[in-house]
Design an enzyme around this catalytic site. Structure first.
Site, short mmCIF file in Angstrom:
data_model
loop_
_atom_site.label_atom_id
_atom_site.label_comp_id
_atom_site.label_asym_id
_atom_site.label_seq_id
_atom_site.Cartn_x
_atom_site.Cartn_y
_atom_site.Cartn_z
N GLN A 1 44.25 14.26 -3.66
CA GLN A 1 45.52 13.56 -3.83
C GLN A 1 45.41 12.47 -4.87
O GLN A 1 46.33 12.23 -5.65
CB GLN A 1 45.99 12.98 -2.49
CG GLN A 1 46.41 14.04 -1.47
CD GLN A 1 46.94 13.42 -0.18
OE1 GLN A 1 46.83 12.22 0.04
NE2 GLN A 1 47.52 14.26 0.67
N ASP B 1 -14.54 -3.37 -6.57
CA ASP B 1 -15.11 -4.69 -6.31
C ASP B 1 -15.03 -5.02 -4.83
O ASP B 1 -14.23 -4.45 -4.08
CB ASP B 1 -14.36 -5.76 -7.10
CG ASP B 1 -14.75 -5.75 -8.57
OD1 ASP B 1 -15.75 -5.10 -8.91
OD2 ASP B 1 -14.03 -6.38 -9.38
N LYS C 1 -19.45 -7.96 -6.97
CA LYS C 1 -20.32 -9.09 -7.30
C LYS C 1 -19.75 -10.32 -6.62
O LYS C 1 -18.58 -10.65 -6.79
CB LYS C 1 -20.40 -9.30 -8.81
CG LYS C 1 -20.94 -8.11 -9.58
CD LYS C 1 -21.21 -8.44 -11.03
CE LYS C 1 -19.93 -8.73 -11.80
NZ LYS C 1 -19.07 -7.56 -11.91
N MET D 1 -12.43 -18.70 -8.32
CA MET D 1 -13.86 -18.76 -8.00
C MET D 1 -14.38 -20.20 -8.05
O MET D 1 -15.41 -20.49 -8.65
CB MET D 1 -14.64 -17.87 -8.98
CG MET D 1 -14.28 -16.40 -8.87
SD MET D 1 -14.98 -15.36 -10.18
CE MET D 1 -13.90 -15.78 -11.57
#
Length: 462
Positions: free
Chosen positions: A43, A248, A270, A383
């Site tokens: 429609q 790691d 490490k 670190m």
């Protein structure tokens, strides 16, 4: 099996869609991508469909449905909000042996639209047979994350070489072996890097010379700060094709579990004062494994180019003539700052940020301390657990206010993340109160942690 999965070629074929709302629009958008000739009965049309109609990508043939509209139609879609009308359309179409899809009424469907993963010409459809469409979409999202974007392009190129391969290799097993090597070797990796001319040359070499171009490759991949939710999509894709992972110690088990199940895993981590594998040994292993024809993923915590020594490993690969790719990761500083509610920059507190490492080679040291002591910048230290005291002393001596806010974050982004908040003159003491690995954030932005912290299991101590 409730439905037989089929892929239909709808190019230029007439498809009748009854309905002009947003549900019909979603179906029509898919049909347009498939090249169908779309006829709409509705429609009125919603704004999105009006725009599609104006672009001549569909034909609005009537405002009311009549059964004769089903003549010379390939497929029928009933997408109205009138259940009785939808049922009538289904019966009319079924009586003419036409496939019909009635939206959200699986009992009135002879065909259904699956959740689609489109890597054309590779198409994957996932269906719950109409019982749980949301679940099918969730499965699509999970599978889509595993499929690289270059998959379709690789298939297109392979299609261009299909006849050449048939002419060169007569047996089906030979052809399968050829494509297995191509899709799992240099050709695939060259397409992924956008080196299309080189990829085509590789296929020609394999066909004409019958040489074994199955040399290995190194993928340098950032695993993010720890939480597996922060792994990038490309990293996940690469881990799924790896033959070997060299990872790691800081790479989480959750991330490792996302790798290919039968891949070899080798820990080359490490840690301070307890090096298990030297950098030279890692470089040697990477090259040795790649020369054996293996796809080697070098998995590093955070981003491999931010204090990850990724550059050194790629230099070794380059010198050895081993091809490589780099997949960046969310570096630890960005992930941890987000998970602790400490923005690294803020207009009111910090106009810059510096990343430094607290771990040096024996002959190295920080010399530009005055540049690190500016009050309008954030200092992030990787670190830094061992050298925290020395760093704090140098900063204070060179002019940084001893009351400068500091944050010491342990296992950032993990469920057991811990945060200690204090001042610069307390830095060394606080680092001994929290388990490693840690990240240090120094600057006025740390004060925002109390306001913006959102991640669970944080601890705050004065």
């Amino acid at each position: 099996m409730d439905y037989l999965p089929l892929f239909a070629n709808l190019k230029n074929k007439p498809v009748l869609v009854v309905g002009g709302g947003r549900v019909a629009t979603r179906k029509i958008e898919l049909l347009n991508r498939a090249g169908a000739h779309i006829q709409i009965v509705a429609q009125e049309l919603c704004e999105e469909l009006i725009a599609i109609h104006k672009k001549n990508k569909c034909e609005w043939i009537s405002t009311t449905y009549q059964s004769q509209q089903l003549k010379r139609v390939f497929l029928v879609i009933a997408a109205t909000n009138n259940s009785k009308l939808n049922q009538r359309i289904y019966k009319d179409a079924s009586s003419r042996y036409l496939l019909v899809n009635t939206v959200d009424e699986p009992q009135h469907c002879s065909c259904i639209f699956p959740a689609i993963i489109d890597r054309s010409p590779i198409i994957i459809g996932i269906s719950s047979s109409g019982t749980a469409p949301v679940l099918a979409r969730l499965l699509r999202e999970k599978i889509e994350a595993l499929l690289p974007a270059h998959l379709g392009l690789m298939a297109k190129i392979a299609g261009e070489w299909r006849d050449k391969v048939k002419e060169r290799f007569f047996s089906l097993s030979e052809r399968r072996n050829f494509w297995h090597k191509a899709f799992n070797g240099v050709f695939s990796n060259q397409v992924a890097r956008g080196q299309l001319n080189e990829a085509k040359l590789t296929l020609d070499q394999q066909i004409n010379d019958d040489i074994n171009i199955s040399s290995g490759e190194i993928f340098l991949v950032g695993a993010g700060p720890g939480n597996s939710d922060l792994l990038t999509l490309r990293a996940l894709q690469v881990m799924q094709i790896a033959d070997v992972l060299l990872y790691d110690s800081l790479v989480s088990e959750e991330v490792l579990d996302l790798s290919r199940r039968d891949a070899d895993r080798i820990c080359v981590g490490k840690r301070a004062n307890s090096h298990s594998t030297t950098q030279e040994e890692i470089n040697f292993m990477l090259i040795k494994l790649a020369k054996q024809g293996k796809r080697v993923v070098r998995l590093k915590g955070g981003d491999p180019f931010i204090f990850g020594r990724g550059g050194e490993e790629l230099q070794a690969a380059k010198s050895a003539g081993i091809p490589f790719q780099v997949v960046p990761g969310i570096t630890t500083a960005l992930g941890v700052s987000a998970y602790t509610g400490i923005p690294l920059t803020h207009r009111d507190y910090s106009q810059g940020v510096l990343f430094i490492t607290g771990h040096y080679r024996a002959h190295d040291s920080i010399t530009d301390w005055p540049n690190l002591t500016q009050s309008n910048q954030t200092l992030v230290i990787y670190m830094g657990s061992i050298t925290a005291g020395a760093i704090a002393s140098k900063l204070i001596i060179n002019g940084r206010d001893l009351q400068t806010p500091v944050a010491i974050i342990s296992r950032g982004t993990y469920p057991d993340q811990k945060v200690l908040i204090g001042t610069l003159n307390e830095l060394e003491i606080l680092t001994h109160k929290i388990p490693t690995p840690i990240l240090l954030i120094i600057g006025e932005v740390v004060n925002l942690h109390h306001q913006l912290s959102w991640f669970k299991n944080t601890e705050n101590e004065p």
